[in-house]
Design a protein around this motif. Structure first.
Motif, PDB file in Angstrom:
ATOM      1  N   UNK A 175      52.003  -9.127  34.147  1.00 47.02           N
ATOM      2  CA  UNK A 175      51.465  -8.435  32.962  1.00 47.02           C
ATOM      3  C   UNK A 175      50.092  -8.769  32.711  1.00 47.02           C
ATOM      4  N   UNK A 176      49.225  -9.414  33.840  1.00 49.24           N
ATOM      5  CA  UNK A 176      47.977  -9.541  33.531  1.00 49.24           C
ATOM      6  C   UNK A 176      47.096  -8.014  33.321  1.00 49.24           C
ATOM      7  N   UNK A 177      46.511  -7.862  32.534  1.00 50.33           N
ATOM      8  CA  UNK A 177      45.677  -6.507  32.250  1.00 50.33           C
ATOM      9  C   UNK A 177      44.739  -6.424  33.604  1.00 50.33           C
ATOM     10  N   UNK A 178      44.811  -5.202  34.076  1.00 50.83           N
ATOM     11  CA  UNK A 178      43.865  -4.839  35.235  1.00 50.83           C
ATOM     12  C   UNK A 178      44.581  -4.786  36.333  1.00 50.83           C
ATOM     13  N   UNK A 179      45.977  -4.905  36.341  1.00 47.15           N
ATOM     14  CA  UNK A 179      46.695  -4.517  37.534  1.00 47.15           C
ATOM     15  C   UNK A 179      47.190  -3.319  37.485  1.00 47.15           C
ATOM     16  N   UNK A 186      56.198   5.691  51.546  1.00 49.07           N
ATOM     17  CA  UNK A 186      56.878   6.436  52.287  1.00 49.07           C
ATOM     18  C   UNK A 186      56.933   5.846  53.558  1.00 49.07           C
ATOM     19  N   UNK A 187      57.735   5.045  54.099  1.00 43.40           N
ATOM     20  CA  UNK A 187      57.529   4.456  55.416  1.00 43.40           C
ATOM     21  C   UNK A 187      58.584   4.904  56.412  1.00 43.40           C
ATOM     22  N   UNK A 188      58.265   4.637  57.800  1.00 50.34           N
ATOM     23  CA  UNK A 188      59.127   4.990  58.513  1.00 50.34           C
ATOM     24  C   UNK A 188      60.139   4.052  58.620  1.00 50.34           C
ATOM     25  N   UNK A 189      60.034   2.943  58.323  1.00 49.50           N
ATOM     26  CA  UNK A 189      60.990   1.692  58.352  1.00 49.50           C
ATOM     27  C   UNK A 189      60.839   0.995  56.996  1.00 49.50           C
ATOM     28  N   UNK A 190      61.604   0.018  56.919  1.00 48.21           N
ATOM     29  CA  UNK A 190      61.619  -0.943  55.691  1.00 48.21           C
ATOM     30  C   UNK A 190      61.399  -0.014  54.470  1.00 48.21           C
ATOM     31  N   UNK A 191      62.259   0.840  54.385  1.00 46.14           N
ATOM     32  CA  UNK A 191      61.833   2.076  53.328  1.00 46.14           C
ATOM     33  C   UNK A 191      62.163   1.716  51.834  1.00 46.14           C
ATOM     34  N   UNK A 192      62.864   0.323  51.716  1.00 42.98           N
ATOM     35  CA  UNK A 192      63.019  -0.016  50.478  1.00 42.98           C
ATOM     36  C   UNK A 192      61.980  -0.879  49.847  1.00 42.98           C
ATOM     37  N   UNK A 193      60.885  -1.153  50.722  1.00 43.22           N
ATOM     38  CA  UNK A 193      59.894  -2.165  50.224  1.00 43.22           C
ATOM     39  C   UNK A 193      59.005  -1.957  49.185  1.00 43.22           C
ATOM     40  N   UNK A 194      58.776  -0.846  48.807  1.00 43.88           N
ATOM     41  CA  UNK A 194      57.913  -0.327  47.826  1.00 43.88           C
ATOM     42  C   UNK A 194      56.477  -1.048  48.223  1.00 43.88           C
ATOM     43  N   UNK A 195      56.004  -0.852  49.472  1.00 48.64           N
ATOM     44  CA  UNK A 195      54.765  -1.425  49.842  1.00 48.64           C
ATOM     45  C   UNK A 195      53.478  -0.512  49.618  1.00 48.64           C
ATOM     46  N   UNK A 196      53.291  -0.380  48.335  1.00 51.23           N
ATOM     47  CA  UNK A 196      52.321   0.559  47.678  1.00 51.23           C
ATOM     48  C   UNK A 196      50.916  -0.151  47.679  1.00 51.23           C
ATOM     49  N   UNK A 197      49.917   0.756  47.396  1.00 51.94           N
ATOM     50  CA  UNK A 197      48.518   0.308  47.165  1.00 51.94           C
ATOM     51  C   UNK A 197      48.404  -0.207  45.593  1.00 51.94           C
ATOM     52  N   UNK A 198      47.646  -1.306  45.376  1.00 49.86           N
ATOM     53  CA  UNK A 198      47.350  -1.673  44.161  1.00 49.86           C
ATOM     54  C   UNK A 198      46.044  -1.841  44.074  1.00 49.86           C
ATOM     55  N   UNK A 199      45.581  -2.027  42.580  1.00 53.93           N
ATOM     56  CA  UNK A 199      44.121  -2.594  42.138  1.00 53.93           C
ATOM     57  C   UNK A 199      44.137  -3.702  41.583  1.00 53.93           C
ATOM     58  N   UNK A 200      43.356  -4.651  41.596  1.00 50.02           N
ATOM     59  CA  UNK A 200      43.178  -5.661  40.608  1.00 50.02           C
ATOM     60  C   UNK A 200      41.811  -5.746  39.822  1.00 50.02           C
ATOM     61  N   UNK A 201      41.818  -5.447  38.737  1.00 50.90           N
ATOM     62  CA  UNK A 201      40.495  -5.443  37.963  1.00 50.90           C
ATOM     63  C   UNK A 201      40.504  -6.302  36.710  1.00 50.90           C
ATOM     64  N   UNK A 202      40.248  -7.702  37.136  1.00 49.52           N
ATOM     65  CA  UNK A 202      40.597  -8.549  36.072  1.00 49.52           C
ATOM     66  C   UNK A 202      39.194  -9.308  35.717  1.00 49.52           C
ATOM     67  N   UNK A 203      38.841  -8.985  34.438  1.00 43.70           N
ATOM     68  CA  UNK A 203      37.584  -9.634  34.061  1.00 43.70           C
ATOM     69  C   UNK A 203      37.485 -11.240  34.107  1.00 43.70           C
ATOM     70  N   UNK A 204      38.634 -11.891  33.466  1.00 47.06           N
ATOM     71  CA  UNK A 204      38.641 -13.411  33.512  1.00 47.06           C
ATOM     72  C   UNK A 204      39.688 -13.786  34.438  1.00 47.06           C
ATOM     73  N   UNK A 205      39.196 -13.816  35.567  1.00 46.03           N
ATOM     74  CA  UNK A 205      40.351 -14.325  36.770  1.00 46.03           C
ATOM     75  C   UNK A 205      40.250 -15.950  37.122  1.00 46.03           C
TER      76      UNK A 205
END
Ligand code: FAD
Length: 372
Positions: A175-179, A186-205
């Motif tokens: 729940x941290x704001x900025x995620x 969409x992978x060849x294998x491990x197709x259930x992994x949800x291995x997606x890109x993410x950004x982390x923009x957290x001002x007070x880390x």
């Protein structure tokens, strides 16, 4: 440690959905819930924080059993264990409930290390924290995050604000704001992994810092590599075991009626099955040896940490490839599920540290060269 009473109930849930998780590429939430309920999310965490106090051998036992059932779930689980052990290496003082929640099943963790800029060189994030008054501001783009959008805790890295080349590790609750999850997987294998890109923009880390400022590199090498490499090798062995069993079953049952014999009665097929089985046995022995070396460190522990993932990843490629070959067109179709193991096995090899990077490191280590 007796683990089957925890593993078996979870496995019955995981086995039920594995085929459908792969074919629809959906996240196996019910399998993760079964693992939460089993207590296994706390497998390797100390008992003082609510964990089971298990070690490397227990990790190998659990991960290889999960991988034989569902590669996607096994990798999600391994990412959780790796994240939990990273947090345990330097728990943020202001977040006292973090470790207990990772231990008792309330929180699923994952690692968000890889960046587009440094690709599989996970030890060298190109993102860099900035000073924000007394605190730290994180602005990092991560290219692959298993359980993206599903995990409760994201353990991520960035370059240290003050010292170029040093690394900071952070553990951000979901729940941290900025995620944000910024793409689809969409992978060849491990197709259930949800291995997606993410950004982390957290001002007070600063509150979320794991370990000391700039101390991330030591955590990556001393904690993440041993647990992740061993567990990743166990995924490869679990997949190899399952595909070997499937190939033996199919070639024993499939009949050449005009000759009145099974496929396994053909000497060529029998010899290939033997090679798979021997490859699996030698890899498993190395995996067990590596687990022992990590549990009780010795002079050659580093070599085992580097070698075991590379060896098991390559063995899984060979073994799953041979299974495709001996099962013929039947393996090309989905009903045997040999194709699923074949596709899933390709992931571990390219997951960082990749098998080829590990061969390079291993070569450096035995010739007395610095790894970095
Ligand atoms: C299913 C899946 C799940 C993943 N989940 C996560 C996750 O949860 N968290 C996370 O942080 N990352 C995750 N990753 C990313 C992964 O760890 C790697 O960073 C990623 O697969 C690297 O892909 P790339 O195209 O950037 O490889 P590249 O770095 O471009 O590598 C391409 C090739 O070059 C080789 N190579 C690179 N450097 C060297 C070298 N020095 N010596 C020899 N060969 C070299 C590699 O071995 C590879 O064969 C995941 C990846 C996959 C496939």
């Amino acid at each position: 440690m007796e683990l089957s009473s925890r593993i078996d109930p979870a496995l019955s849930v995981i086995c039920e959905s594995a085929r459908e998780v792969d074919s629809t590429a959906r996240y196996p939430s019910e399998s993760v819930d079964a693992l939460r309920a089993s207590g296994l999310l706390g497998l390797t965490l100390p008992e003082e924080v609510g964990g089971l106090g298990g070690g490397p051998q227990e990790l190998v036992q659990v991960v290889s059993a999960l991988a034989s059932a569902c590669g996607s779930t096994a990798m999600i689980y391994l990412m959780h264990v790796s994240a939990a052990m990273t947090v345990a290496a330097g728990p943020p003082g202001d977040l006292p409930d973090l470790l207990p929640s990772l231990a008792d099943g309330r929180a699923l963790g994952t690692l968000a290390f890889s960046e587009t800029g440094s690709r599989s060189h996970f030890w060298a994030p190109v993102s860099r924290a900035q000073r924000n008054g007394e605190g730290l501001q994180v602005d990092a783009r991560k290219s692959w995050v298993t359980s993206a959008g599903h995990a409760d805790i994201y353990v991520t890295t960035t370059g240290n604000a003050d010292t170029e080349g040093s690394v900071d590790v952070f553990a951000f609750p979901a729940g941290t704001p900025g995620l944000a999850v910024t793409g689809q997987f969409r992978g060849l294998g491990l197709r259930g992994n949800a291995s997606s890109p993410m950004t982390f923009e957290v001002p007070n880390a600063s509150t979320y810092l794991v370990g000391e400022p700039g101390g991330g590199f030591d955590i990556l090498l001393g904690t993440v590599m041993p647990w992740f490499n061993l567990g990743n090798a166990a995924v490869s062995v679990g997949l190899s075991q399952a595909v070997t069993d499937a190939a033996v079953r199919h070639t024993s049952a499939a009949k050449l009626e005009h000759l009145d014999q099974s496929l396994s009665a053909l000497p060529t097929i029998r010899a290939q099955l033997a090679k798979m089985s021997i490859d699996l046995a030698t890899t498993r022995a190395y995996l067990d040896q590596a687990a022992g070396r990590i549990a009780e460190p010795a002079e050659d522990t580093v070599l085992h940490v580097l070698g075991v993932k590379a060896a098991a990843n390559d063995a899984a490629l060979r073994i799953t490839d041979t299974a495709m070959r001996v099962c013929g067109g039947a393996a090309f179709s989905e009903h045997l599920q040999v194709d699923r193991y074949f596709r899933d096995a390709r992931a571990g090899h390219v997951m960082a540290p990749t098998a080829d990077v590990l061969y390079d490191f291993y070569g450096k280590a035995i010739t007395g060269q610095e790894l970095f």
